[in-house]
Design a protein around this motif. Sequence first.
Motif, mmCIF file in Angstrom:
data_model
loop_
_atom_site.group_PDB
_atom_site.id
_atom_site.type_symbol
_atom_site.label_atom_id
_atom_site.label_comp_id
_atom_site.label_asym_id
_atom_site.label_seq_id
_atom_site.Cartn_x
_atom_site.Cartn_y
_atom_site.Cartn_z
ATOM 1 N N PHE A 433 -5.116 12.805 6.052
ATOM 2 C CA PHE A 433 -3.916 13.303 6.592
ATOM 3 C C PHE A 433 -3.279 12.660 7.737
ATOM 4 N N ASP A 434 -2.045 12.759 7.924
ATOM 5 C CA ASP A 434 -1.394 12.233 9.139
ATOM 6 C C ASP A 434 -1.954 13.062 10.269
ATOM 7 N N ASP A 435 -3.076 12.647 10.697
ATOM 8 C CA ASP A 435 -3.655 13.429 11.704
ATOM 9 C C ASP A 435 -4.788 12.404 12.359
ATOM 10 N N THR A 436 -5.281 13.041 13.374
ATOM 11 C CA THR A 436 -6.499 12.218 14.074
ATOM 12 C C THR A 436 -7.638 11.818 13.131
ATOM 13 N N GLU A 438 -10.456 12.823 13.982
ATOM 14 C CA GLU A 438 -11.289 14.001 14.183
ATOM 15 C C GLU A 438 -10.675 15.092 13.268
ATOM 16 N N GLU A 439 -9.599 15.272 13.108
ATOM 17 C CA GLU A 439 -8.993 16.511 12.476
ATOM 18 C C GLU A 439 -9.239 16.110 11.085
ATOM 19 N N ASN A 440 -9.021 14.964 10.595
ATOM 20 C CA ASN A 440 -9.521 14.624 9.192
ATOM 21 C C ASN A 440 -10.881 14.813 8.902
ATOM 22 N N GLN A 474 -9.690 10.202 18.370
ATOM 23 C CA GLN A 474 -8.488 10.617 18.558
ATOM 24 C C GLN A 474 -7.392 10.095 17.952
ATOM 25 N N ARG A 476 -4.770 8.579 15.459
ATOM 26 C CA ARG A 476 -4.198 9.012 14.256
ATOM 27 C C ARG A 476 -4.127 7.996 13.075
#
Length: 564
Positions: A433-436, A438-440, A474, A476
């Motif tokens: 996903f278009d995210d960090t 970590e979030e992925n 962190q 992206r």
Amino acid sequence: MNQVKQTLRRSGISIMAHLISLLGSFAAVLILAVINGSIGYLCAMSVTLFGALGVAKALGEPIWLSYEWIIALAVGCGILRGLLRYIEQYSNHYIAFHLLAILRDKIFGVLRKLCPAKLESKQKGSIIAMLTSDIETLEVFYAHTLSPICIAILVSFSVCLFTWLAASPWLALVALIGYLVIGIVVPMISSAALKEPGVTYRKEFASFNAYYLDSIKGIKDILFHNAGEKREQEVNRRSECLLEETRKMKEETGKASAITELAVSVFVMLTLIAGIVLVYTGNLTSGKMIIGVVAIFGSFGPVVAISALPGNLTQTFASGDRVLNLLEEVPAVEEITDGKNITYENLEVRKLSFAYQKNEPVLKDVCMQAQKGEIVGIIGESGCGKSTLLKLLLRFWSKDSGEILFNGTDIEKINSDNLLDNVTMVSQVTYLFDDTIEENLRIAKPDATQVEMEQACRLASVHDFVMSLPNGYQTRVGAMGDALSSGEKQRLGLARAFLGGRQLILLDEPTSNVDSINEGIILKALAQQKSKKSIILVSHRESTMAIADRIYKVENGYMTEATK
Ligand SMILES: Nc1ncnc2c1ncn2[C@@H]1O[C@H](COP(=O)(O)OP(=O)(O)OP(=O)(O)O)[C@@H](O)[C@H]1O
């Protein structure tokens, strides 16, 4: 261009009824909008009507209001009109935007249930079109269709009654015929003429969006094969088609509004003629005639608004039909919520058969098993059904016959959520996903600690890479993870699986995009993990298969245990 006659699955009335049924508790807000809209419009009409009262008073009509009061009431109505119009518009948009949010939520919920089986056959672009433009189109229905219809009925009824009581029943009759013609007959005629262009336009619009989006997604491959010019020509051709459909629709909309304007002018004239005749035959005084005629002149606004609806309404119907179709789509696999919860220990597949299309079986009488502490390999030629088997183990599709037993319990009796708490899969393509980073990673375990994430990434041989990025975890990754190589994405996909901690891990070609050094590290990690889990590994690579304890081969839909 698509010349095929486009039709809707439901009638316009049925679509409207379905959309209205979604109103639920917002119906009270709709009533508020209608009351404010109707009184507001009557106030607007009253401004000129008080002027007519003043003239009638000057002509000798016995009007008990003084001129000062007439002026004061006209000004008061003007101010009130503004306030009531504001409340009406606020209420309509309050309903519309809240309902659109609810609809988006519902569609996402349905997509979750349909995914992935049914979505494999749907163009993602058309779903995006539905989530964006189709739902936006419904705003017109909720904010600009429902209450105008109710307001037109209430205002027309009130003006008829007023004209009857204050002037003459004959004038009221002319007004009534005018309302019916402008508000019902003209919209019915224009709606019939607009139906086909409206539906075709929406389909062309959705198909153009899907094609355009598809072209952007595949732009690299288009360039690799120097197919840009051809693709561009097709985009232009489709764009021309869309333009042509827009032109047709606008032409019909233009005709419809011209007919409406003509009808209004005709009924204004008829009202005037009827008024003059009534005065000449002694059936009406001049003052009353002025009051009645002025009331009717100013009252066509709401019915004119209705006659302008078909242009939007045909599109609303087309959009509403598509949205309702999706909401009613039956998932290929029903969610199980009243089954058993398990903690994975072992898997046994008995005589499993499955076909995507009737009479074209992909898997036939497949038998296999996996125990905790085992790595099971699956090999076979491309297209023989290896990924299909993994999808059946996740219950992304339902088996046709046979058994898939987890700890001896058939997959059809295990709660869907619980199944996915026990089993996970790393597919050939990992979506980021278009995210960090970590979030992925966190989608596998939302409450994972930094230490857990790093540990999972080390196992997947991707931690050093992540640390080399400017912002480490962190950083992206960009939409669709385009900023990363296929191997990096694949290793992040593996890290997700390790982080998730599921007891059965299905790996579809987990090392296809990594070099031999990283393959070695990943295989070592898999070997370490296997003591606590089962790993089912699909791969073409002999080097990868070397770590498997047992290997099955799929051939012509049948599965046999291969010798290592
Ligand atoms: N959603 C689907 N609908 C219809 N047919 C499908 C669908 N998915 C796969 N198939 C077909 O089923 C067969 C098995 O596909 P599958 O992806 O399981 O093969 P595979 O062995 O994993 O291939 P590969 O090694 O190339 O990944 C193929 O003929 C494929 O075209």
